[in-house]
Design a protein around this motif. Structure first.
Motif, PDB file in Angstrom:
ATOM      1  N   LEU A  34      35.271  20.674  48.203  1.00 23.40           N
ATOM      2  CA  LEU A  34      34.821  20.802  46.818  1.00 23.40           C
ATOM      3  C   LEU A  34      34.096  22.122  46.559  1.00 23.40           C
ATOM      4  CD1 LEU A  34      34.400  19.635  43.980  1.00 23.40           C
ATOM      5  CD2 LEU A  34      32.393  18.406  44.866  1.00 23.40           C
ATOM      6  N   TYR A  35      33.363  22.606  47.554  1.00 19.90           N
ATOM      7  CA  TYR A  35      32.590  23.836  47.338  1.00 19.90           C
ATOM      8  C   TYR A  35      33.491  25.024  47.008  1.00 19.90           C
ATOM      9  CZ  TYR A  35      33.793  25.567  52.062  1.00 19.90           C
ATOM     10  OH  TYR A  35      34.456  26.026  53.173  1.00 19.90           O
ATOM     11  N   MET A  36      34.732  25.013  47.522  1.00 19.37           N
ATOM     12  CA  MET A  36      35.645  26.118  47.232  1.00 19.37           C
ATOM     13  C   MET A  36      36.087  26.096  45.779  1.00 19.37           C
ATOM     14  SD  MET A  36      37.965  26.563  50.682  1.00 19.37           S
ATOM     15  CE  MET A  36      37.829  24.953  51.460  1.00 19.37           C
ATOM     16  N   ALA A  37      36.328  24.906  45.242  1.00 16.61           N
ATOM     17  CA  ALA A  37      36.694  24.791  43.833  1.00 16.61           C
ATOM     18  C   ALA A  37      35.521  25.182  42.940  1.00 16.61           C
ATOM     19  CB  ALA A  37      37.148  23.369  43.526  1.00 16.61           C
ATOM     20  N   LYS A  38      34.310  24.805  43.346  1.00 10.24           N
ATOM     21  CA  LYS A  38      33.143  25.153  42.537  1.00 10.24           C
ATOM     22  C   LYS A  38      32.940  26.666  42.469  1.00 10.24           C
ATOM     23  CE  LYS A  38      30.377  20.934  42.828  1.00 10.24           C
ATOM     24  NZ  LYS A  38      29.090  20.346  43.224  1.00 10.24           N
ATOM     25  N   THR A  39      33.124  27.348  43.596  1.00  6.36           N
ATOM     26  CA  THR A  39      32.993  28.807  43.596  1.00  6.36           C
ATOM     27  C   THR A  39      34.071  29.443  42.729  1.00  6.36           C
ATOM     28  OG1 THR A  39      32.022  28.816  45.807  1.00  6.36           O
ATOM     29  CG2 THR A  39      32.975  30.879  45.024  1.00  6.36           C
ATOM     30  N   ALA A  40      35.303  28.974  42.867  1.00  7.17           N
ATOM     31  CA  ALA A  40      36.401  29.515  42.065  1.00  7.17           C
ATOM     32  C   ALA A  40      36.139  29.279  40.577  1.00  7.17           C
ATOM     33  CB  ALA A  40      37.722  28.892  42.479  1.00  7.17           C
ATOM     34  N   TYR A  41      35.646  28.094  40.251  1.00  8.33           N
ATOM     35  CA  TYR A  41      35.322  27.781  38.854  1.00  8.33           C
ATOM     36  C   TYR A  41      34.242  28.719  38.318  1.00  8.33           C
ATOM     37  CZ  TYR A  41      33.279  25.304  34.889  1.00  8.33           C
ATOM     38  OH  TYR A  41      32.772  24.991  33.658  1.00  8.33           O
ATOM     39  N   GLU A  42      33.226  28.965  39.125  1.00  7.18           N
ATOM     40  CA  GLU A  42      32.145  29.853  38.698  1.00  7.18           C
ATOM     41  C   GLU A  42      32.648  31.276  38.445  1.00  7.18           C
ATOM     42  OE1 GLU A  42      29.390  29.505  41.890  1.00  7.18           O
ATOM     43  OE2 GLU A  42      28.744  27.474  41.334  1.00  7.18           O
ATOM     44  N   ASN A  43      33.599  31.716  39.256  1.00  7.05           N
ATOM     45  CA  ASN A  43      34.089  33.091  39.139  1.00  7.05           C
ATOM     46  C   ASN A  43      35.193  33.253  38.092  1.00  7.05           C
ATOM     47  OD1 ASN A  43      32.346  34.021  41.140  1.00  7.05           O
ATOM     48  ND2 ASN A  43      33.810  33.631  42.782  1.00  7.05           N
ATOM     49  N   ALA A  44      35.797  32.153  37.691  1.00  6.63           N
ATOM     50  CA  ALA A  44      36.821  32.220  36.648  1.00  6.63           C
ATOM     51  C   ALA A  44      36.160  32.446  35.299  1.00  6.63           C
ATOM     52  CB  ALA A  44      37.643  30.936  36.630  1.00  6.63           C
ATOM     53  N   ALA A  45      36.903  33.003  34.372  1.00 13.29           N
ATOM     54  CA  ALA A  45      36.400  33.229  33.015  1.00 13.29           C
ATOM     55  C   ALA A  45      36.893  32.105  32.101  1.00 13.29           C
ATOM     56  CB  ALA A  45      36.881  34.587  32.504  1.00 13.29           C
ATOM     57  N   GLU A  46      36.216  31.936  30.990  1.00 12.32           N
ATOM     58  CA  GLU A  46      36.657  30.947  30.012  1.00 12.32           C
ATOM     59  C   GLU A  46      38.019  31.335  29.441  1.00 12.32           C
ATOM     60  OE1 GLU A  46      35.275  28.176  29.390  1.00 12.32           O
ATOM     61  OE2 GLU A  46      33.192  28.362  30.068  1.00 12.32           O
ATOM     62  N   THR A  58      40.019  37.553  44.277  1.00 18.53           N
ATOM     63  CA  THR A  58      39.240  38.687  43.770  1.00 18.53           C
ATOM     64  C   THR A  58      39.373  38.851  42.264  1.00 18.53           C
ATOM     65  OG1 THR A  58      39.473  39.862  45.865  1.00 18.53           O
ATOM     66  CG2 THR A  58      38.929  41.188  43.940  1.00 18.53           C
ATOM     67  N   TYR A  59      40.567  38.608  41.728  1.00 20.14           N
ATOM     68  CA  TYR A  59      40.820  38.883  40.316  1.00 20.14           C
ATOM     69  C   TYR A  59      41.003  37.608  39.493  1.00 20.14           C
ATOM     70  CZ  TYR A  59      41.431  43.621  42.000  1.00 20.14           C
ATOM     71  OH  TYR A  59      41.218  44.856  42.587  1.00 20.14           O
ATOM     72  N   ILE A  60      40.366  36.515  39.928  1.00 17.72           N
ATOM     73  CA  ILE A  60      40.542  35.233  39.245  1.00 17.72           C
ATOM     74  C   ILE A  60      40.122  35.299  37.780  1.00 17.72           C
ATOM     75  CG2 ILE A  60      38.286  34.338  39.959  1.00 17.72           C
ATOM     76  CD1 ILE A  60      39.587  31.578  40.189  1.00 17.72           C
ATOM     77  N   SER A  61      39.143  36.140  37.454  1.00 13.40           N
ATOM     78  CA  SER A  61      38.678  36.225  36.072  1.00 13.40           C
ATOM     79  C   SER A  61      39.762  36.763  35.136  1.00 13.40           C
ATOM     80  CB  SER A  61      37.428  37.103  35.967  1.00 13.40           C
ATOM     81  OG  SER A  61      37.719  38.439  36.322  1.00 13.40           O
ATOM     82  N   GLU A  62      40.768  37.440  35.699  1.00 10.32           N
ATOM     83  CA  GLU A  62      41.820  38.025  34.872  1.00 10.32           C
ATOM     84  C   GLU A  62      42.887  37.008  34.459  1.00 10.32           C
ATOM     85  OE1 GLU A  62      43.384  41.676  36.449  1.00 10.32           O
ATOM     86  OE2 GLU A  62      41.388  42.525  36.761  1.00 10.32           O
ATOM     87  N   ILE A  63      42.709  35.753  34.869  1.00  6.82           N
ATOM     88  CA  ILE A  63      43.565  34.699  34.320  1.00  6.82           C
ATOM     89  C   ILE A  63      43.267  34.532  32.828  1.00  6.82           C
ATOM     90  CG2 ILE A  63      44.048  32.219  34.362  1.00  6.82           C
ATOM     91  CD1 ILE A  63      43.555  32.279  37.372  1.00  6.82           C
ATOM     92  N   SER A  64      42.025  34.685  32.445  1.00  5.27           N
ATOM     93  CA  SER A  64      41.605  34.596  31.043  1.00  5.27           C
ATOM     94  C   SER A  64      42.376  35.624  30.203  1.00  5.27           C
ATOM     95  CB  SER A  64      40.105  34.859  30.956  1.00  5.27           C
ATOM     96  OG  SER A  64      39.663  34.822  29.627  1.00  5.27           O
ATOM     97  N   PRO A  65      42.716  35.287  28.963  1.00  7.29           N
ATOM     98  CA  PRO A  65      42.311  34.115  28.165  1.00  7.29           C
ATOM     99  C   PRO A  65      43.165  32.870  28.360  1.00  7.29           C
ATOM    100  CG  PRO A  65      43.637  35.562  26.826  1.00  7.29           C
ATOM    101  CD  PRO A  65      43.505  36.247  28.164  1.00  7.29           C
ATOM    102  N   ARG A  66      44.023  32.868  29.366  1.00  8.19           N
ATOM    103  CA  ARG A  66      44.811  31.674  29.648  1.00  8.19           C
ATOM    104  C   ARG A  66      43.933  30.642  30.352  1.00  8.19           C
ATOM    105  NH1 ARG A  66      48.815  34.589  33.254  1.00  8.19           N
ATOM    106  NH2 ARG A  66      46.887  35.744  33.578  1.00  8.19           N
ATOM    107  N   PRO A  67      44.112  29.358  30.063  1.00  5.44           N
ATOM    108  CA  PRO A  67      43.210  28.329  30.592  1.00  5.44           C
ATOM    109  C   PRO A  67      43.504  27.966  32.040  1.00  5.44           C
ATOM    110  CG  PRO A  67      44.888  27.320  29.246  1.00  5.44           C
ATOM    111  CD  PRO A  67      45.089  28.812  29.114  1.00  5.44           C
ATOM    112  N   VAL A  68      42.451  27.602  32.763  1.00  4.20           N
ATOM    113  CA  VAL A  68      42.585  27.130  34.137  1.00  4.20           C
ATOM    114  C   VAL A  68      41.811  25.827  34.278  1.00  4.20           C
ATOM    115  CG1 VAL A  68      40.659  28.622  34.864  1.00  4.20           C
ATOM    116  CG2 VAL A  68      42.202  27.653  36.586  1.00  4.20           C
ATOM    117  N   LEU A  69      42.433  24.853  34.919  1.00  3.66           N
ATOM    118  CA  LEU A  69      41.829  23.543  35.160  1.00  3.66           C
ATOM    119  C   LEU A  69      41.745  23.307  36.657  1.00  3.66           C
ATOM    120  CD1 LEU A  69      40.929  20.627  34.389  1.00  3.66           C
ATOM    121  CD2 LEU A  69      43.380  20.037  34.263  1.00  3.66           C
ATOM    122  N   PHE A  70      40.534  23.028  37.136  1.00  2.00           N
ATOM    123  CA  PHE A  70      40.308  22.659  38.533  1.00  2.00           C
ATOM    124  C   PHE A  70      40.126  21.147  38.588  1.00  2.00           C
ATOM    125  CE2 PHE A  70      38.721  26.948  37.964  1.00  2.00           C
ATOM    126  CZ  PHE A  70      39.193  27.633  39.081  1.00  2.00           C
TER     127      PHE A  70
END
Length: 368
Positions: A320-332, A299-311
């Motif tokens: 793969l579809y789960m990683a794509k959704t998580a990537y879309e919901n994560a922030a830069e 739910t709060y994956i976007s709050e990882i930002s501004p720290r980087p996340v690599l899938f």
């Protein structure tokens, strides 16, 4: 290593026979959980526990001559004692960056997480691969229970432990989560601001797949039926005083989808079999899915930002579809690296497929 980022749409079931595809779509709740799914005496918080640790090298990978290794124990916030392997570069000096590693779901530290940890230690990081609560050599009763909350806490407790090492720079700690523990790691980093960078390798969102089935195929009626069954199972467990367990995992009966054959090839053959691993012919409790089916983990994956996340994920992975959704919901800042031709399980132990060069450069940049 010829690795590039692939951004085109991928059909994850294209190579599955019709029967295997139908079996995959039927899996819900209790069935899905089968997948993946020396003490520190210097501090009172890490006092000697009563759990027994093996002395032998019983890993599924060869011991590196470039790394020092020892077993450690530590407690999580719930008082459960966890067992882990601490890897350190030989002859290192000064304060070093560090990485904690967990996963896959249903595995132990002697398998994939330990392999990742040892190789990253060869690259100059202090690393810690741990057994989650209730599994492997870690404490917790009854055995083989999983929890999105407690297992998220396990990651932060591992950060506590590695940050207590005299040669670790607490301002340079990263995290790697593999398979179902990829989602746990992302959840942990969203709230644990001590972690400066995170990698989710071949990740599952366990709450999504348990509550909605693969490719979100489970209907409300099917979900309700599963919850009815699990609720009734609680009466039986309460009456007996012990949980009932699911059938043994990764035992083939015929007609399985390719990804199930891949799991069997890892967990049930000399390649990856380990007697303490839930997925190596053992099982989670029947009611383990309950807490996962009512909690959106990311739910709060976007709050990882501004720290980087690599899938990091395989092009042919059913997940793969789960990683794509998580990537879309994560922030830069964020990145999705798709490994051409790789399956979900290839990223468990295939060192010529896992992009360790990318992992090394990612953490050296962001834990500088």
């Amino acid at each position: 290593m010829d690795i590039h980022t692939e951004t085109t749409k991928i059909t994850t079931e294209q190579d599955m026979p019709n029967e295997g595809r139908r079996n995959m779509m039927k899996m819900t709740g209790a069935g899905i959980v089968a997948l993946g799914i020396s003490s520190l005496a210097s501090s009172q918080a890490f006092a000697q526990s009563s759990i027994a640790l093996t002395d032998e090298w019983d890993k599924k990978f060869a011991k590196s001559d470039k790394v020092d290794h020892k077993k450690v124990t530590f407690k999580n916030r719930y008082g459960i004692t966890l067992a882990a392997d601490l890897y350190q570069p030989k002859n290192s000096t000064g304060k070093l960056p560090a990485i904690v590693v967990g996963g896959p779901f249903g595995a132990v530290k002697e398998q994939s997480s330990g392999l990742y940890a040892q190789i990253m230690a060869e690259q100059g990081f202090v690393t810690l691969a741990f057994d989650p609560s209730y599994t492997g050599e870690s404490g917790g009763e009854p055995r083989n229970i999983a929890s999105p909350d407690i297992n998220t806490e396990d990651f932060s407790a591992a950060v506590d432990c590695i940050g207590m090492q005299a040669n670790v720079d607490r301002q340079r700690i990263g995290m790697i989560g593999i398979c179902g523990w990829g989602g746990m790691a992302l959840n942990a980093v969203a709230v644990d601001k001590r972690v400066k960078a995170v990698v989710a390798s071949t990740m599952y969102d366990m709450t999504r797949v348990m509550s909605k089935g693969y490719n979100d195929s489970v209907t409300l009626e099917q979900r309700t039926q599963t919850l009815e069954q699990l609720s009734q199972q609680r009466w039986q467990d309460a009456e007996k005083g012990t949980p009932v367990y699911q059938p043994s995992y990764n035992v083939l009966k015929g007609g399985e989808a390719q990804f199930m054959l891949d799991y069997h090839d890892y967990y049930m053959t000399p390649r990856g079999y380990h007697s303490r691993a839930v997925n190596s012919g053992n099982a989670w409790s029947q009611t383990t899915p309950l807490s996962f089916m009512n909690m959106p983990l990311l739910t709060y994956i976007s709050e990882i930002s501004p720290r980087p996340v690599l899938f990091i994920h395989g092009e042919k992975a059913h997940s793969l579809y789960m990683a794509k959704t998580a990537y879309e919901n994560a922030a830069e800042p964020k990145e999705l690296m798709v490994i051409p031709g790789a399956s979900h399980v290839d990223l468990y132990d295939q060192v010529d497929v896992i992009p360790f060069e990318k992992l090394t450069s990612f953490f050296k940049q962001h834990l500088a």
